[in-house]
Enzyme design. Structure first.
Site, PDB file in Angstrom:
ATOM      1  N   LYS A   1      -3.998 -16.129   3.452  1.00 46.40           N
ATOM      2  CA  LYS A   1      -4.243 -17.576   3.382  1.00 46.40           C
ATOM      3  C   LYS A   1      -4.461 -18.153   4.787  1.00 46.40           C
ATOM      4  O   LYS A   1      -5.217 -19.111   4.957  1.00 46.40           O
ATOM      5  CB  LYS A   1      -3.084 -18.279   2.658  1.00 46.40           C
ATOM      6  CG  LYS A   1      -2.952 -17.896   1.180  1.00 46.40           C
ATOM      7  CD  LYS A   1      -4.190 -18.228   0.353  1.00 46.40           C
ATOM      8  CE  LYS A   1      -3.973 -18.000  -1.137  1.00 46.40           C
ATOM      9  NZ  LYS A   1      -5.165 -18.282  -1.948  1.00 46.40           N
TER      10      LYS A   1
ATOM     11  N   TYR B   1      -0.166 -11.730   1.356  1.00 41.47           N
ATOM     12  CA  TYR B   1      -0.560 -13.031   0.795  1.00 41.47           C
ATOM     13  C   TYR B   1      -0.597 -14.112   1.876  1.00 41.47           C
ATOM     14  O   TYR B   1      -1.601 -14.845   2.014  1.00 41.47           O
ATOM     15  CB  TYR B   1       0.422 -13.421  -0.318  1.00 41.47           C
ATOM     16  CG  TYR B   1       0.092 -14.736  -0.983  1.00 41.47           C
ATOM     17  CD1 TYR B   1      -0.895 -14.807  -1.968  1.00 41.47           C
ATOM     18  CD2 TYR B   1       0.754 -15.912  -0.624  1.00 41.47           C
ATOM     19  CE1 TYR B   1      -1.202 -16.022  -2.585  1.00 41.47           C
ATOM     20  CE2 TYR B   1       0.455 -17.117  -1.231  1.00 41.47           C
ATOM     21  CZ  TYR B   1      -0.522 -17.171  -2.211  1.00 41.47           C
ATOM     22  OH  TYR B   1      -0.820 -18.376  -2.812  1.00 41.47           O
TER      23      TYR B   1
HETATM   24  N1  LIG Z   1       1.181 -21.085  -7.999  1.00 40.50           N
HETATM   25  C1  LIG Z   1       1.514 -21.547  -6.787  1.00 40.50           C
HETATM   26  O1  LIG Z   1       2.657 -21.990  -6.542  1.00 40.50           O
HETATM   27  C2  LIG Z   1       0.516 -21.552  -5.690  1.00 40.50           C
HETATM   28  C3  LIG Z   1       0.912 -22.073  -4.453  1.00 40.50           C
HETATM   29  C4  LIG Z   1      -0.008 -22.094  -3.414  1.00 40.50           C
HETATM   30  C5  LIG Z   1      -1.286 -21.646  -3.631  1.00 40.50           C
HETATM   31  N2  LIG Z   1      -1.644 -21.138  -4.856  1.00 40.50           N
HETATM   32  C6  LIG Z   1      -3.022 -20.679  -5.012  1.00 40.50           C
HETATM   33  O2  LIG Z   1      -3.595 -21.270  -6.165  1.00 40.50           O
HETATM   34  C7  LIG Z   1      -4.611 -20.408  -6.689  1.00 40.50           C
HETATM   35  C8  LIG Z   1      -4.392 -20.182  -8.163  1.00 40.50           C
HETATM   36  O3  LIG Z   1      -3.160 -19.485  -8.314  1.00 40.50           O
HETATM   37  P1  LIG Z   1      -2.301 -19.549  -9.655  1.00 40.50           P
HETATM   38  O4  LIG Z   1      -0.915 -19.865  -9.215  1.00 40.50           O
HETATM   39  O5  LIG Z   1      -2.959 -20.375 -10.681  1.00 40.50           O
HETATM   40  O6  LIG Z   1      -2.307 -17.997 -10.040  1.00 40.50           O
HETATM   41  P2  LIG Z   1      -2.616 -17.225 -11.419  1.00 40.50           P
HETATM   42  O7  LIG Z   1      -2.114 -17.994 -12.577  1.00 40.50           O
HETATM   43  O8  LIG Z   1      -2.132 -15.840 -11.175  1.00 40.50           O
HETATM   44  O9  LIG Z   1      -4.205 -17.239 -11.468  1.00 40.50           O
HETATM   45  C9  LIG Z   1      -4.979 -16.468 -10.592  1.00 40.50           C
HETATM   46  C10 LIG Z   1      -6.368 -16.366 -11.167  1.00 40.50           C
HETATM   47  O10 LIG Z   1      -7.154 -15.568 -10.276  1.00 40.50           O
HETATM   48  C11 LIG Z   1      -7.844 -14.622 -11.057  1.00 40.50           C
HETATM   49  N3  LIG Z   1      -8.264 -13.453 -10.297  1.00 40.50           N
HETATM   50  C12 LIG Z   1      -7.511 -12.557  -9.612  1.00 40.50           C
HETATM   51  N4  LIG Z   1      -8.285 -11.620  -9.068  1.00 40.50           N
HETATM   52  C13 LIG Z   1      -9.576 -11.924  -9.406  1.00 40.50           C
HETATM   53  C14 LIG Z   1     -10.826 -11.343  -9.149  1.00 40.50           C
HETATM   54  N5  LIG Z   1     -10.941 -10.209  -8.426  1.00 40.50           N
HETATM   55  N6  LIG Z   1     -11.949 -11.936  -9.632  1.00 40.50           N
HETATM   56  C15 LIG Z   1     -11.845 -13.066 -10.361  1.00 40.50           C
HETATM   57  N7  LIG Z   1     -10.688 -13.658 -10.673  1.00 40.50           N
HETATM   58  C16 LIG Z   1      -9.555 -13.092 -10.185  1.00 40.50           C
HETATM   59  C17 LIG Z   1      -6.877 -14.272 -12.183  1.00 40.50           C
HETATM   60  O11 LIG Z   1      -7.561 -13.626 -13.243  1.00 40.50           O
HETATM   61  P3  LIG Z   1      -6.832 -12.572 -14.254  1.00 40.50           P
HETATM   62  O12 LIG Z   1      -6.236 -13.391 -15.359  1.00 40.50           O
HETATM   63  O13 LIG Z   1      -7.974 -11.715 -14.688  1.00 40.50           O
HETATM   64  O14 LIG Z   1      -5.794 -11.837 -13.446  1.00 40.50           O
HETATM   65  C18 LIG Z   1      -6.411 -15.682 -12.531  1.00 40.50           C
HETATM   66  O15 LIG Z   1      -7.349 -16.330 -13.343  1.00 40.50           O
HETATM   67  C19 LIG Z   1      -4.548 -19.139  -5.831  1.00 40.50           C
HETATM   68  O16 LIG Z   1      -5.515 -19.204  -4.814  1.00 40.50           O
HETATM   69  C20 LIG Z   1      -3.158 -19.199  -5.236  1.00 40.50           C
HETATM   70  O17 LIG Z   1      -3.062 -18.466  -4.024  1.00 40.50           O
HETATM   71  C21 LIG Z   1      -0.785 -21.084  -5.880  1.00 40.50           C
END
Ligand SMILES: NC(=O)c1ccc[n+]([C@@H]2O[C@H](COP(=O)([O-])OP(=O)(O)OC[C@H]3O[C@@H](n4cnc5c(N)ncnc54)[C@H](OP(=O)(O)O)[C@@H]3O)[C@@H](O)[C@H]2O)c1
Length: 244
Positions: free
Chosen positions: A171, A167
């Site tokens: 990034k 991961y």
């Molecule tokens: N949460 C944090 O603290 C945090 C911190 C830093 C950065 N981020 C970044 O923020 C972004 C959103 O993360 P989140 O925390 O909201 O995570 P999340 O709730 O797990 O959401 C991830 C999303 O990506 C989708 N996804 C995964 N693989 C895919 C694919 N092959 N094609 C299309 N969609 C796909 C998932 O769909 P499904 O429902 O089908 O699995 C889900 O809708 C990510 O880029 C993550 O790295 C998050």
């Protein structure tokens, strides 16, 4: 649809920060396309966001599947003729596992979504973005991708960078990809930035985050709607720039 009506595509927008980014952009009057790999989850999210009277539509999109990516681009072309905002949000993680114990296959799987998925979608959408008067690309990155943080054993993120090689390095690669797209597209007025949403409670981290997904959407929405004097080639959190 009027020519001034903006259209935004958000990948992985059926839940988490992507869905909240969709909600916020839709509230600004932008037509929002929920890119999701599962039709049921994508339709449900679009329906939920439409309840406020917003124009939110589901588009099937698995960022790791070139056929799906091409189909989404063709659909957007046929329906809207252009795209104004692309938010590359979809991502996965793997682990926890020490770097030395992480097989290449695990890293490859994460890169398929977090790096190659972003490149595939951006490459497919660029012809549509080039037809916009003010295209914006926002790549959802992370503090964990910062080489400065990774290199500092006393960093508050060391507990994560030491066990999340796929991961964190995905990034870092995404940050580099962002800068190189920004360099090329600057002259065309297309602004490309990476953002860190902060540590938000979502499925990605089993809801251990300390911010809400809605709070995490703030910086992405700001950059997706930035004016022509907005930044490009930056890595930004809500509090400001993050060291590469
Ligand atoms: N949460 C944090 O603290 C945090 C911190 C830093 C950065 N981020 C970044 O923020 C972004 C959103 O993360 P989140 O925390 O909201 O995570 P999340 O709730 O797990 O959401 C991830 C999303 O990506 C989708 N996804 C995964 N693989 C895919 C694919 N092959 N094609 C299309 N969609 C796909 C998932 O769909 P499904 O429902 O089908 O699995 C889900 O809708 C990510 O880029 C993550 O790295 C998050």
């Amino acid at each position: 649809m009027t020519t001034s009506q903006k259209t935004a595509l958000i990948t992985g927008a059926n839940k988490g920060i992507g869905k909240e980014t969709a909600r916020r952009l839709a509230a600004l009057g932008i037509t929002v396309l929920i890119g999701a790999r599962d039709a049921e989850r994508g339709e449900a999210a679009a329906e939920e966001l439409r309840a406020d009277g917003a124009d939110v539509r589901f588009v099937p999109l698995d960022v790791t599947d070139e056929t799906s990516v091409q189909a989404a681009a063709q659909h957007i072309d046929a329906t809207f003729g252009r795209l104004d905002i692309l938010v590359n949000n979809a991502a996965i993680a793997a682990g926890p596992q020490k770097p030395s114990e992480t097989p290449a296959a695990t890293v490859r799987q994460v890169y398929e979504t977090n790096v190659f998925g972003v490149i595939a979608v951006t490459h497919a959408m660029l012809p549509l973005l080039r037809r916009s008067a003010a295209a914006r690309i926002v790549n959802m990155s992370s503090e964990l991708g910062s080489l400065t943080h990774q290199a500092d054993p006393d960093s508050p993120w060391a507990a994560y960078t030491s066990i999340l090689l796929p991961y964190c390095t995905s990034k870092s690669a995404l940050n580099a990809v962002t800068v190189l797209y920004a360099n090329e597209l600057r002259a065309e007025g297309i602004l490309v930035n990476a953002v860190s949403p902060g540590y938000c409670a979502t499925d990605l981290n089993r809801h251990s985050g300390i911010r809400t997904a809605e709070e995490g959407a703030t910086v992405a929405v700001d950059l997706a709607t930035a004016g022509e004097d907005g930044p490009t080639g930056a890595l930004l959190a809500e509090e400001g720039p993050i060291p590469w």
